[in-house]
Design an enzyme around this catalytic site. Structure first.
Site, PDB file in Angstrom:
ATOM      1  N   HIS A  79      -0.621  -1.668  -7.105  1.00 53.58           N
ATOM      2  CA  HIS A  79       0.734  -1.107  -7.069  1.00 53.58           C
ATOM      3  C   HIS A  79       1.764  -2.042  -7.703  1.00 53.58           C
ATOM      4  O   HIS A  79       2.964  -1.880  -7.493  1.00 53.58           O
ATOM      5  CB  HIS A  79       1.119  -0.758  -5.624  1.00 53.58           C
ATOM      6  CG  HIS A  79       0.236   0.303  -5.032  1.00 53.58           C
ATOM      7  ND1 HIS A  79      -0.088   0.367  -3.703  1.00 53.58           N
ATOM      8  CD2 HIS A  79      -0.415   1.339  -5.615  1.00 53.58           C
ATOM      9  CE1 HIS A  79      -0.891   1.395  -3.484  1.00 53.58           C
ATOM     10  NE2 HIS A  79      -1.108   2.004  -4.635  1.00 53.58           N
TER      11      HIS A  79
ATOM     12  N   CYS B  61      11.547  -4.809 -24.088  1.00 54.08           N
ATOM     13  CA  CYS B  61      10.414  -5.740 -24.146  1.00 54.08           C
ATOM     14  C   CYS B  61      10.587  -6.703 -25.322  1.00 54.08           C
ATOM     15  O   CYS B  61      10.783  -6.263 -26.455  1.00 54.08           O
ATOM     16  CB  CYS B  61       9.129  -4.936 -24.311  1.00 54.08           C
ATOM     17  SG  CYS B  61       7.664  -5.930 -24.603  1.00 54.08           S
TER      18      CYS B  61
ATOM     19  N   GLY C 298      -6.758  -5.323   6.457  1.00 51.69           N
ATOM     20  CA  GLY C 298      -5.414  -4.767   6.593  1.00 51.69           C
ATOM     21  C   GLY C 298      -5.158  -3.526   5.763  1.00 51.69           C
ATOM     22  O   GLY C 298      -4.026  -3.269   5.372  1.00 51.69           O
ATOM     23  N   THR C 299      -6.208  -2.768   5.474  1.00 53.38           N
ATOM     24  CA  THR C 299      -5.987  -1.504   4.754  1.00 53.38           C
ATOM     25  C   THR C 299      -6.595  -0.358   5.543  1.00 53.38           C
ATOM     26  O   THR C 299      -7.704  -0.473   6.064  1.00 53.38           O
ATOM     27  CB  THR C 299      -6.549  -1.535   3.314  1.00 53.38           C
ATOM     28  OG1 THR C 299      -6.389  -0.228   2.745  1.00 53.38           O
ATOM     29  CG2 THR C 299      -8.014  -1.946   3.247  1.00 53.38           C
TER      30      THR C 299
ATOM     31  N   PRO D  96      -7.221  -4.568  13.051  1.00 52.83           N
ATOM     32  CA  PRO D  96      -7.084  -4.423  14.511  1.00 52.83           C
ATOM     33  C   PRO D  96      -7.535  -3.052  15.000  1.00 52.83           C
ATOM     34  O   PRO D  96      -7.874  -2.892  16.167  1.00 52.83           O
ATOM     35  CB  PRO D  96      -5.582  -4.598  14.766  1.00 52.83           C
ATOM     36  CG  PRO D  96      -4.992  -5.092  13.503  1.00 52.83           C
ATOM     37  CD  PRO D  96      -5.924  -4.752  12.384  1.00 52.83           C
TER      38      PRO D  96
HETATM   39 ZN    ZN Z   1       6.171  -4.136 -24.781  1.00 54.49          ZN
END
Ligand code: ZN
Length: 262
Positions: free
Chosen positions: A132, A161, A201-202, A228
């Site tokens: 992500h 860019c 944790g997923t 957990p």
């Molecule tokens: Zn670029």
């Protein structure tokens, strides 16, 4: 014997499995960052559970007017300030450090994360795929080059860019935005090589991340989960270690080191 309520023999079993594997890949999610002070988005304590889910078409909205999208980003209109501050102030917890040590021992070959907080890199992991994106980076939507935020001038919006003059957005993947192809390709390559996936944790509900451990399981590989709670992956797991990553992962790595005589 128990360690924080987790059976020592389960941890040792997991250590044995990890050392017997040829190619260990880790998959981590929001639960990993909670102990670093970052609230999860989903689940009972989730930010979105409390405030309602943000619009599902964030990417389309941003692309329809990037200048205004950028202005909203910079004024804090797009994401809650407390969330952004929590991300930038967070420090790796013992779970992150344990995974970094596992990589430096040569055991963990790659780490795939759903988290955008950079904490795995802060802890020292080098081989990291951020599905992500990363909140501390910006990304060109044309050539996919990532830049540290401070390297891009925001004098004119949207920024351009330096390499190809394409439009630059946050590297964090917005709602409705396709996962960048280069990251997906790495995740797929690593999953193909993997014969033991360590998840931490997923909840393994959000695709594409949820598909990687399933693939490992389907081809006969091992799954070890640290969480957990019972997750969608639990029925497929060779070993489930119930506990927080910050508690369990350091003990697991200690067991691995004892078995390696380190
Ligand atoms: Zn670029």
């Amino acid at each position: 014997m128990e360690h924080n309520g987790i059976l020592e023999k389960d941890i040792d079993k997991a250590a044995e499995l990890i050392l017997s594997a040829k190619y260990v890949v880790a998959l981590t999610g929001a639960g990993m960052s909670v102990e670093s002070g970052i609230r999860p988005f989903r689940g009972p304590d989730g930010l979105w559970t409390e405030r309602g889910e943000p619009p599902m078409d964030g990417f389309r909205r941003f692309m329809s007017d990037p200048k205004s999208g950028w202005e909203k980003l910079l004024t804090g209109e797009l994401y809650p300030t407390e969330l952004v501050e929590a991300f930038f102030n967070a420090k790796p917890n013992p779970g992150h450090h344990a995974l970094a040590e596992l990589e430096s021992l040569g055991i963990l070959k790659y780490l795939i994360t759903q988290n955008v907080d950079n904490l795995h890199r802060d802890a020292g992991n080098k081989n990291v795929a951020e599905i992500h994106g990363n909140i501390r980076k910006l990304r060109c939507i044309d050539c996919n080059t990532r830049f540290p935020i401070e390297e891009i001038s925001l004098a004119e919006l949207p920024p351009r860019c330096p390499k190809c003059k394409g439009m630059v957005k946050t590297d964090g993947v917005m709602f409705g935005e396709p996962i960048p192809q280069d990251v997906l390709r790495i995740c797929q390559q690593e999953t193909d090589k993997c014969d033991c996936m360590l998840t931490a944790g997923t909840t393994a509900l959000i695709y594409p991340a949820a598909g990687f451990p399933q693939e490992v399981s389907h081809k006969g590989g091992m799954l070890i989960e640290v969480d957990p709670y019972v997750t969608a992956l639990t029925p497929m797991c060779t070993v489930s270690l119930r506990g927080k990553g910050g508690d369990v992962l350091p003990v697991l790595v200690e067991h691995i080191k004892v078995r390696m005589n380190k």
